[in-house]
Scaffold this motif. Structure first.
Motif, PDB file in Angstrom:
ATOM      1  N   GLU A  14     -45.963 108.698  36.551  1.00  0.00           N
ATOM      2  CA  GLU A  14     -46.085 110.162  36.340  1.00  0.00           C
ATOM      3  C   GLU A  14     -45.022 110.920  37.172  1.00  0.00           C
TER       4      GLU A  14
ATOM      5  N   ALA B  45     -42.101 113.155  35.833  1.00  0.00           N
ATOM      6  CA  ALA B  45     -42.292 114.607  36.394  1.00  0.00           C
ATOM      7  C   ALA B  45     -40.964 114.903  36.908  1.00  0.00           C
TER       8      ALA B  45
ATOM      9  N   GLN C 125     -37.789 115.942  34.431  1.00  0.00           N
ATOM     10  CA  GLN C 125     -37.560 116.863  33.514  1.00  0.00           C
ATOM     11  C   GLN C 125     -36.771 117.892  34.005  1.00  0.00           C
TER      12      GLN C 125
ATOM     13  N   VAL D 122     -38.557 121.022  36.780  1.00  0.00           N
ATOM     14  CA  VAL D 122     -39.444 120.151  37.478  1.00  0.00           C
ATOM     15  C   VAL D 122     -40.848 120.961  37.720  1.00  0.00           C
ATOM     16  N   ASP D 123     -41.983 120.499  37.092  1.00  0.00           N
ATOM     17  CA  ASP D 123     -42.957 121.322  37.589  1.00  0.00           C
ATOM     18  C   ASP D 123     -43.536 120.632  38.924  1.00  0.00           C
TER      19      ASP D 123
ATOM     20  N   LYS E 154     -47.598 120.185  39.439  1.00  0.00           N
ATOM     21  CA  LYS E 154     -47.896 118.854  38.783  1.00  0.00           C
ATOM     22  C   LYS E 154     -47.541 117.745  39.701  1.00  0.00           C
ATOM     23  N   LEU E 155     -46.290 117.889  40.228  1.00  0.00           N
ATOM     24  CA  LEU E 155     -46.056 116.882  41.120  1.00  0.00           C
ATOM     25  C   LEU E 155     -46.759 116.446  42.218  1.00  0.00           C
TER      26      LEU E 155
END
Lengths: 148, 183
Positions: free
Chosen positions: A57, A61, A64, A67-68, A71-72
């Protein structure tokens, strides 16, 4: 059998000396008994599964375009928690560093940390698998725990 | 070693979204001769306790806050919950429990992997009995026995315990423990 016992003791000691494992792992071993005979292996297996999922994950992540980081951070927090719960100290520390880079929104820093955490995870996985093998050999040869 | 009498068995409800931590907590309490139920969220915990949420997007919105008819026959002597959980946090869960007339006397313990003094204070002020830093140890669990006795012996008068926060290291707050007087 005495040789096996010594090998096992030395190996275990080295894991603690190298800070690959910490006292939390000892706590896990203390929770294992006749009513809960495979506790350590079960929890460690959960840790392996969980970690592999999280590492995937994390890689996704970071891949991307945008980058979020929230979430990371959530994933790293999870991994930090589970590694701490089993006593995988170096993995836990790697996660702490990782979170700092998340806070700073530093993608390059995060990528480096991911690699670091991956390395530490692979190391602890190999070490634990070896440890379990040695323990099994010891038990098969008639040995029992705790080792005096 | 454990008392055989059924009425001396404590029942703990453990709430944590991490499977590993649920397994750990379960094992810790079982080795202390407690019965353990684990759930992975605050809302599931409330469900188990017989409390339906008023504003729950998943469930029926017209359920009253406390439904005596839904009340489970299960007696819970302690609720131990993780702080950081998706959706309802441990703090939210604590609040809901303390707001409920039927549940507020059940001791609630919060666990967290993060040592945030303001978080700890907030939880204690909201009525948490203890705040443990993860990973939780057997020695922490042993501390909780006296709290669980309180709900077992319902005839005991409710005293307001003195809450003392001690710091093990002076230069930085590494560990903050709440120490309650014995008995």
């Amino acid at each position: 059998m005495e040789q096996l016992q010594r090998k096992l003791a030395e190996y275990t000691t080295s894991l603690y000396n190298e800070k690959i494992l910490d006292e939390q792992f000892i706590q896990l071993q203390q929770l294992q008994d006749e009513s809960n005979p495979d506790f350590v292996v079960e929890v460690v297996s959960l840790f392996f599964e969980d970690s592999e999922r999280l590492l995937n994950e994390l890689a996704k992540a970071l891949n991307q375009a945008n980058v979020d980081f929230k979430k990371l951070d959530a994933h790293v927090h999870q991994m930090k928690g589970s590694s701490s719960s089993i006593g995988a100290q170096r993995v836990q520390r790697g996660c702490i560093a990782f979170r700092n880079y998340c806070d700073d929104r530093n993608v390059e820093g995060c990528l480096k940390c991911l690699q670091q955490v991956k390395n530490e995870y692979t190391l602890v996985k190999n070490k634990l698998e070896t440890l379990f093998k040695l323990e099994k050999q010891f038990v098969d040869a008639g040995g029992s725990f705790p080792i005096v | 070693m454990g008392m055989a009498a059924a009425d001396l068995q404590f029942h703990v409800l453990a709430v944590d979204d991490s499977l590993i931590d649920r397994k750990l907590i379960e094992s810790l309490f079982r080795s202390s001769s407690c019965q353990v139920t684990t759930v992975d969220s605050g809302s599931k915990a409330l469900e188990f306790l017989g409390l339906q949420e008023e504003h729950d997007d998943q469930n029926h919105p017209n359920q009253p806050c406390v439904s005596p008819s839904n009340q489970q026959e299960v007696e819970v002597n302690l609720i131990i919950t993780d702080y950081c959980m998706p959706g309802m946090t441990g703090y939210d869960l604590l609040k809901k429990i303390k707001e409920s007339s039927s549940l507020r006397n059940i001791p609630v313990v919060i666990m967290s992997s993060e040592n945030v003094p303001s978080r700890i204070t907030r939880c204690l002020e909201e009525g948490a009995e203890e705040f443990f830093l993860k990973p939780v140890r057997l020695s922490d669990v042993n501390k909780l026995k006296s709290h669980m006795m309180k709900t077992k012996c319902k005839n005991n008068k409710q005293q307001q315990p003195e809450i003392i926060v001690t710091q093990e290291k002076q230069e930085s707050i590494d560990i903050a423990h709440v120490v309650l007087p014995e008995g």
